[in-house]
Design a protein around this motif. Sequence first.
Motif, PDB file in Angstrom:
ATOM      1  N   PRO A   1      -7.147  36.481  35.376  1.00  0.00           N
ATOM      2  CA  PRO A   1      -6.504  36.641  36.678  1.00  0.00           C
ATOM      3  C   PRO A   1      -5.782  35.357  37.102  1.00  0.00           C
ATOM      4  O   PRO A   1      -6.152  34.250  36.715  1.00  0.00           O
ATOM      5  N   ARG A   2      -4.758  35.561  37.897  1.00  0.00           N
ATOM      6  CA  ARG A   2      -3.912  34.450  38.354  1.00  0.00           C
ATOM      7  C   ARG A   2      -4.724  33.362  39.076  1.00  0.00           C
ATOM      8  O   ARG A   2      -4.511  32.171  38.880  1.00  0.00           O
ATOM      9  N   GLU A   3      -5.673  33.778  39.930  1.00  0.00           N
ATOM     10  CA  GLU A   3      -6.480  32.823  40.682  1.00  0.00           C
ATOM     11  C   GLU A   3      -7.320  31.942  39.753  1.00  0.00           C
ATOM     12  O   GLU A   3      -7.456  30.732  39.983  1.00  0.00           O
TER      13      GLU A   3
ATOM     14  N   GLU B   1      -6.577  31.238  36.663  1.00  0.00           N
ATOM     15  CA  GLU B   1      -5.628  30.350  35.962  1.00  0.00           C
ATOM     16  C   GLU B   1      -5.298  29.135  36.827  1.00  0.00           C
ATOM     17  O   GLU B   1      -5.236  28.006  36.331  1.00  0.00           O
ATOM     18  N   ARG B   2      -5.097  29.355  38.123  1.00  0.00           N
ATOM     19  CA  ARG B   2      -4.822  28.235  39.032  1.00  0.00           C
ATOM     20  C   ARG B   2      -6.015  27.293  39.115  1.00  0.00           C
ATOM     21  O   ARG B   2      -5.868  26.072  39.082  1.00  0.00           O
TER      22      ARG B   2
ATOM     23  N   ARG C   1      -8.310  26.895  36.857  1.00  0.00           N
ATOM     24  CA  ARG C   1      -8.389  26.199  35.572  1.00  0.00           C
ATOM     25  C   ARG C   1      -7.396  25.049  35.513  1.00  0.00           C
ATOM     26  O   ARG C   1      -7.709  23.957  35.042  1.00  0.00           O
TER      27      ARG C   1
END
Length: 156
Positions: A2-4, A6-7, A9
Amino acid sequence: MPRELERMRAFLTKGLTETAALWPDVEQGYAWVHRAAHLLSNDDNLSASEIRQTYGTLLAEMEQTPTSSEPLATMLSTFRKVTASYWPGLFHCYNQPDLPRTNNELEQYFGSARYHERRATGRKQASPGVVVRGAVRVVASVASRLHTFSGATFPI
Protein backbone atom coordinates in the motif's frame (compact mmCIF):
# COMPACT_ATOMS: atom_id res chain seq x y z
CA MET A 1 2.54 -2.70 -0.93
CA PRO A 2 0.00 0.00 0.00
CA ARG A 3 1.00 3.58 -0.70
CA GLU A 4 1.02 4.53 3.01
CA LEU A 5 3.43 1.73 3.84
CA GLU A 6 5.69 2.75 0.96
CA ARG A 7 5.81 6.30 2.35
CA MET A 8 6.57 5.00 5.84
CA ARG A 9 9.30 2.78 4.42
CA ALA A 10 10.80 5.76 2.59
CA PHE A 11 10.76 7.87 5.79
CA LEU A 12 12.40 5.10 7.81
CA THR A 13 15.04 4.45 5.15
CA LYS A 14 15.83 8.15 4.92
CA GLY A 15 16.03 8.49 8.71
CA LEU A 16 18.26 5.45 9.12
CA THR A 17 20.52 6.56 6.29
CA GLU A 18 20.92 10.08 7.68
CA THR A 19 21.67 8.83 11.20
CA ALA A 20 23.84 5.84 10.27
CA ALA A 21 27.03 7.60 11.36
CA LEU A 22 25.62 8.09 14.89
CA TRP A 23 24.79 4.44 15.60
CA PRO A 24 28.30 3.25 16.55
CA ASP A 25 28.40 5.96 19.26
CA VAL A 26 24.94 4.98 20.48
CA GLU A 27 25.97 1.32 20.66
CA GLN A 28 29.20 2.13 22.52
CA GLY A 29 27.45 4.50 24.95
CA TYR A 30 24.72 1.95 25.58
CA ALA A 31 27.32 -0.73 26.30
CA TRP A 32 28.98 1.48 28.96
CA VAL A 33 25.69 2.43 30.62
CA HIS A 34 24.45 -1.16 30.50
CA ARG A 35 27.63 -2.37 32.24
CA ALA A 36 27.23 0.33 34.91
CA ALA A 37 23.59 -0.63 35.49
CA HIS A 38 24.53 -4.31 35.74
CA LEU A 39 27.19 -3.53 38.34
CA LEU A 40 24.79 -1.41 40.41
CA SER A 41 22.06 -4.05 40.26
CA ASN A 42 24.50 -6.27 42.18
CA ASP A 43 23.25 -9.58 40.83
CA ASP A 44 26.50 -11.17 42.04
CA ASN A 45 25.82 -10.09 45.67
CA LEU A 46 29.10 -8.24 46.06
CA SER A 47 29.91 -6.14 49.11
CA ALA A 48 29.75 -2.36 48.95
CA SER A 49 33.53 -2.08 48.78
CA GLU A 50 33.71 -4.61 45.93
CA ILE A 51 31.03 -2.76 43.97
CA ARG A 52 32.76 0.57 44.62
CA GLN A 53 36.06 -0.83 43.36
CA THR A 54 34.53 -2.50 40.28
CA TYR A 55 32.52 0.59 39.43
CA GLY A 56 35.61 2.78 39.85
CA THR A 57 37.48 0.48 37.46
CA LEU A 58 34.67 0.86 34.92
CA LEU A 59 34.80 4.67 35.21
CA ALA A 60 38.57 4.62 34.75
CA GLU A 61 38.14 2.40 31.70
CA MET A 62 35.62 4.88 30.28
CA GLU A 63 38.09 7.71 30.80
CA GLN A 64 41.05 5.89 29.25
CA THR A 65 39.31 4.42 26.22
CA PRO A 66 39.68 6.65 23.15
CA THR A 67 36.31 7.69 21.75
CA SER A 68 35.48 7.95 18.09
CA SER A 69 33.53 11.20 18.30
CA GLU A 70 32.95 14.37 20.27
CA PRO A 71 29.29 13.56 21.17
CA LEU A 72 30.34 10.23 22.71
CA ALA A 73 33.18 11.90 24.62
CA THR A 74 30.74 14.52 25.92
CA MET A 75 28.27 11.84 26.99
CA LEU A 76 30.95 9.88 28.85
CA SER A 77 32.25 13.04 30.48
CA THR A 78 28.75 13.95 31.68
CA PHE A 79 28.17 10.41 32.92
CA ARG A 80 31.40 10.48 34.93
CA LYS A 81 30.62 13.96 36.31
CA VAL A 82 27.14 12.99 37.48
CA THR A 83 28.46 9.74 38.96
CA ALA A 84 31.11 11.69 40.86
CA SER A 85 28.43 13.95 42.33
CA TYR A 86 26.49 10.91 43.63
CA TRP A 87 29.61 8.95 44.65
CA PRO A 88 29.55 9.66 48.43
CA GLY A 89 26.09 8.11 48.87
CA LEU A 90 26.01 5.70 45.96
CA PHE A 91 27.04 2.53 47.77
CA HIS A 92 25.40 2.76 51.22
CA CYS A 93 22.48 0.63 50.11
CA TYR A 94 24.75 -2.39 49.65
CA ASN A 95 25.78 -2.33 53.34
CA GLN A 96 22.23 -1.83 54.68
CA PRO A 97 19.84 -4.58 53.55
CA ASP A 98 16.70 -2.52 54.29
CA LEU A 99 17.90 0.61 52.51
CA PRO A 100 16.36 0.82 49.01
CA ARG A 101 18.70 1.47 46.09
CA THR A 102 16.47 4.16 44.66
CA ASN A 103 13.98 6.65 46.02
CA ASN A 104 11.43 5.87 43.31
CA GLU A 105 8.80 4.66 45.76
CA LEU A 106 9.24 7.76 47.91
CA GLU A 107 8.96 9.99 44.83
CA GLN A 108 5.78 8.16 43.81
CA TYR A 109 4.40 8.53 47.34
CA PHE A 110 4.81 12.32 47.36
CA GLY A 111 3.87 12.68 43.70
CA SER A 112 0.60 10.90 44.35
CA ALA A 113 -0.13 13.12 47.33
CA ARG A 114 0.66 16.22 45.25
CA TYR A 115 -1.60 15.00 42.44
CA HIS A 116 -4.54 14.41 44.79
CA GLU A 117 -4.00 17.75 46.51
CA ARG A 118 -4.10 19.53 43.14
CA ARG A 119 -7.16 17.61 42.06
CA ALA A 120 -9.05 18.32 45.29
CA THR A 121 -8.20 22.01 45.48
CA GLY A 122 -7.88 22.92 41.82
CA ARG A 123 -4.59 24.67 42.56
CA LYS A 124 -1.57 24.15 40.35
CA GLN A 125 0.76 24.78 43.29
CA ALA A 126 0.55 23.25 46.73
CA SER A 127 -1.80 24.97 49.10
CA PRO A 128 -0.31 26.77 52.12
CA GLY A 129 -1.83 24.14 54.41
CA VAL A 130 0.49 21.50 52.98
CA VAL A 131 3.45 23.44 54.34
CA VAL A 132 1.97 23.92 57.82
CA ARG A 133 0.18 20.59 58.22
CA GLY A 134 1.69 18.77 55.25
CA ALA A 135 3.28 15.88 57.08
CA VAL A 136 -0.04 14.89 58.64
CA ARG A 137 -1.98 15.41 55.41
CA VAL A 138 0.36 13.25 53.35
CA VAL A 139 0.30 10.40 55.87
CA ALA A 140 -3.50 10.64 56.16
CA SER A 141 -3.77 10.57 52.38
CA VAL A 142 -1.69 7.43 52.08
CA ALA A 143 -3.50 5.75 54.98
CA SER A 144 -6.84 6.43 53.36
CA ARG A 145 -5.65 4.71 50.18
CA LEU A 146 -4.36 1.67 52.09
CA HIS A 147 -7.46 1.13 54.26
CA THR A 148 -11.16 1.36 53.70
CA PHE A 149 -12.84 3.36 56.43
CA SER A 150 -16.51 3.35 57.17
CA GLY A 151 -18.82 4.72 59.81
CA ALA A 152 -19.03 1.26 61.39
CA THR A 153 -15.29 1.31 62.03
CA PHE A 154 -15.44 4.42 64.23
CA PRO A 155 -18.74 4.49 66.15
CA ILE A 156 -19.85 7.84 67.42
